[in-house]
Design a protein around this motif. Sequence first.
Motif, PDB file in Angstrom:
ATOM      1  N   UNK A 108       0.872  -1.168   0.000  1.00 51.82           N
ATOM      2  CA  UNK A 108       0.000   0.000   0.000  1.00 51.82           C
ATOM      3  C   UNK A 108       0.908   1.217   0.000  1.00 51.82           C
ATOM      4  N   UNK A 109       0.823   2.045  -1.037  1.00 47.07           N
ATOM      5  CA  UNK A 109       1.798   3.115  -1.235  1.00 47.07           C
ATOM      6  C   UNK A 109       1.118   4.443  -1.524  1.00 47.07           C
ATOM      7  N   UNK A 110       1.875   5.520  -1.305  1.00 50.65           N
ATOM      8  CA  UNK A 110       1.358   6.873  -1.515  1.00 50.65           C
ATOM      9  C   UNK A 110       2.447   7.755  -2.100  1.00 50.65           C
ATOM     10  N   UNK A 111       2.085   8.577  -3.119  1.00 51.27           N
ATOM     11  CA  UNK A 111       2.935   9.653  -3.619  1.00 51.27           C
ATOM     12  C   UNK A 111       4.301   9.109  -4.059  1.00 51.27           C
ATOM     13  N   UNK A 112       5.387   9.619  -3.500  1.00 47.83           N
ATOM     14  CA  UNK A 112       6.746   9.127  -3.754  1.00 47.83           C
ATOM     15  C   UNK A 112       6.801   7.605  -3.596  1.00 47.83           C
ATOM     16  N   UNK A 113       6.085   7.110  -2.609  1.00 48.43           N
ATOM     17  CA  UNK A 113       6.042   5.668  -2.389  1.00 48.43           C
ATOM     18  C   UNK A 113       5.435   4.903  -3.547  1.00 48.43           C
ATOM     19  N   UNK A 114       4.552   5.540  -4.319  1.00 51.40           N
ATOM     20  CA  UNK A 114       4.010   4.892  -5.516  1.00 51.40           C
ATOM     21  C   UNK A 114       5.122   4.544  -6.494  1.00 51.40           C
ATOM     22  N   UNK A 115       6.078   5.450  -6.637  1.00 58.85           N
ATOM     23  CA  UNK A 115       7.191   5.206  -7.556  1.00 58.85           C
ATOM     24  C   UNK A 115       8.069   4.063  -7.057  1.00 58.85           C
ATOM     25  N   UNK A 116       8.281   4.007  -5.751  1.00 60.70           N
ATOM     26  CA  UNK A 116       9.027   2.887  -5.176  1.00 60.70           C
ATOM     27  C   UNK A 116       8.274   1.581  -5.433  1.00 60.70           C
ATOM     28  N   UNK A 117       6.965   1.610  -5.273  1.00 60.06           N
ATOM     29  CA  UNK A 117       6.151   0.424  -5.548  1.00 60.06           C
ATOM     30  C   UNK A 117       6.223   0.031  -7.020  1.00 60.06           C
ATOM     31  N   UNK A 118       6.229   1.019  -7.914  1.00 59.68           N
ATOM     32  CA  UNK A 118       6.371   0.709  -9.334  1.00 59.68           C
ATOM     33  C   UNK A 118       7.693  -0.002  -9.611  1.00 59.68           C
ATOM     34  N   UNK A 119       8.749   0.448  -8.959  1.00 57.10           N
ATOM     35  CA  UNK A 119      10.041  -0.230  -9.121  1.00 57.10           C
ATOM     36  C   UNK A 119       9.965  -1.666  -8.616  1.00 57.10           C
ATOM     37  N   UNK A 120       9.283  -1.885  -7.507  1.00 54.84           N
ATOM     38  CA  UNK A 120       9.113  -3.252  -7.000  1.00 54.84           C
ATOM     39  C   UNK A 120       8.313  -4.102  -7.981  1.00 54.84           C
ATOM     40  N   UNK A 121       7.302  -3.505  -8.624  1.00 50.47           N
ATOM     41  CA  UNK A 121       6.547  -4.228  -9.650  1.00 50.47           C
ATOM     42  C   UNK A 121       7.447  -4.629 -10.812  1.00 50.47           C
ATOM     43  N   UNK A 122       8.331  -3.713 -11.222  1.00 55.10           N
ATOM     44  CA  UNK A 122       9.265  -4.030 -12.307  1.00 55.10           C
ATOM     45  C   UNK A 122      10.203  -5.158 -11.887  1.00 55.10           C
ATOM     46  N   UNK A 123      10.621  -5.148 -10.650  1.00 49.92           N
ATOM     47  CA  UNK A 123      11.482  -6.221 -10.151  1.00 49.92           C
ATOM     48  C   UNK A 123      10.730  -7.540 -10.056  1.00 49.92           C
ATOM     49  N   UNK A 124       9.436  -7.473  -9.788  1.00 52.70           N
ATOM     50  CA  UNK A 124       8.603  -8.679  -9.792  1.00 52.70           C
ATOM     51  C   UNK A 124       8.677  -9.344 -11.164  1.00 52.70           C
TER      52      UNK A 124
END
Length: 301
Positions: A108-124
């Motif tokens: 569950x992510x917000x703002x800047x954290x959304x971008x970090x989550x997107x990077x984790x999705x790419x790593x997935x």
Amino acid sequence: MALPGIALEQWRSASQGFDFKGHEIRYWTAGAADAPPLLLIHGFPTASWDWHYLWRPLAQRYRLIACDMLGFGYSAKPADHDYSLLEQADLQQALLAHIGVSEDVHVLAHDYGDSVAQELLARQQQGRCQLASCVFLNGGLFPETHHPVLLQKLLLSPLGRFIGPLFSRQKLEASFAKIFGPETLPGAAELDDFWTLITHNNGPAIMHRLIRYMPERRQQRERWVAAMQAGQVPMRIIDGAVDPISGRHMVERYRELIDQPDTVLLEDIGHYPQTEAPEAVLEHYLAFRQCLQQIPAPSLD
């Protein structure tokens, strides 16, 4: 019924620490150790206390993990560091390893954290990360729809190194007044707490370094969007509609780019739905998780 939240000093006293590349990171955990893990990732320029209204109700169901990322809140804020969203994703993975989480993680992510989550999705996609689901609150998922406020533009300019130290609580209040919903503005005490988190460890002095996430988003845009479009991880957006930075217009773009988009718009809510309308965010997040648990009925053929 309004969610009660957690006082900042109580929140701070519950933190733990671990070392990440020689820097102290403060983190929080809650919930049963055998519950499904939920990683909460905060935004800019605040910290994990942003989740304090949701923390206790979510901990009744999930194993919660959150940290103040490098350069934020109560964590280290090295003055000469080259801050990066990719490194913040490294930090999230290091935190999960530190506390022994080996199963697939919900985010569950917000703002800047959304971008970090997107990077984790790419790593997935690359087999470097194990995500079970991802829910985004207001954030710049697409650079073409991100409308930064004046302060962010100034911090990114050659004047940025001078702008950060001049940032004040009064300017924070003025900035938040433009991005929160008109009826859900933070009160004086809440602004004081946000300001405490920002100024801890001389935070304003590094704001011009943290803001470099904006061009980094542009650099990673195709890779991140491709990961979202791959559909390997269930996703939902819960978004404050009147947010001028990443509100309704961002959700419209998401619906154009993502197949079978799962989106929720919170009318009259701005950029911080988890503090402006935590009850609504909780309701829609739990509904999303309930949908993930539903198993299709067996075929009668």
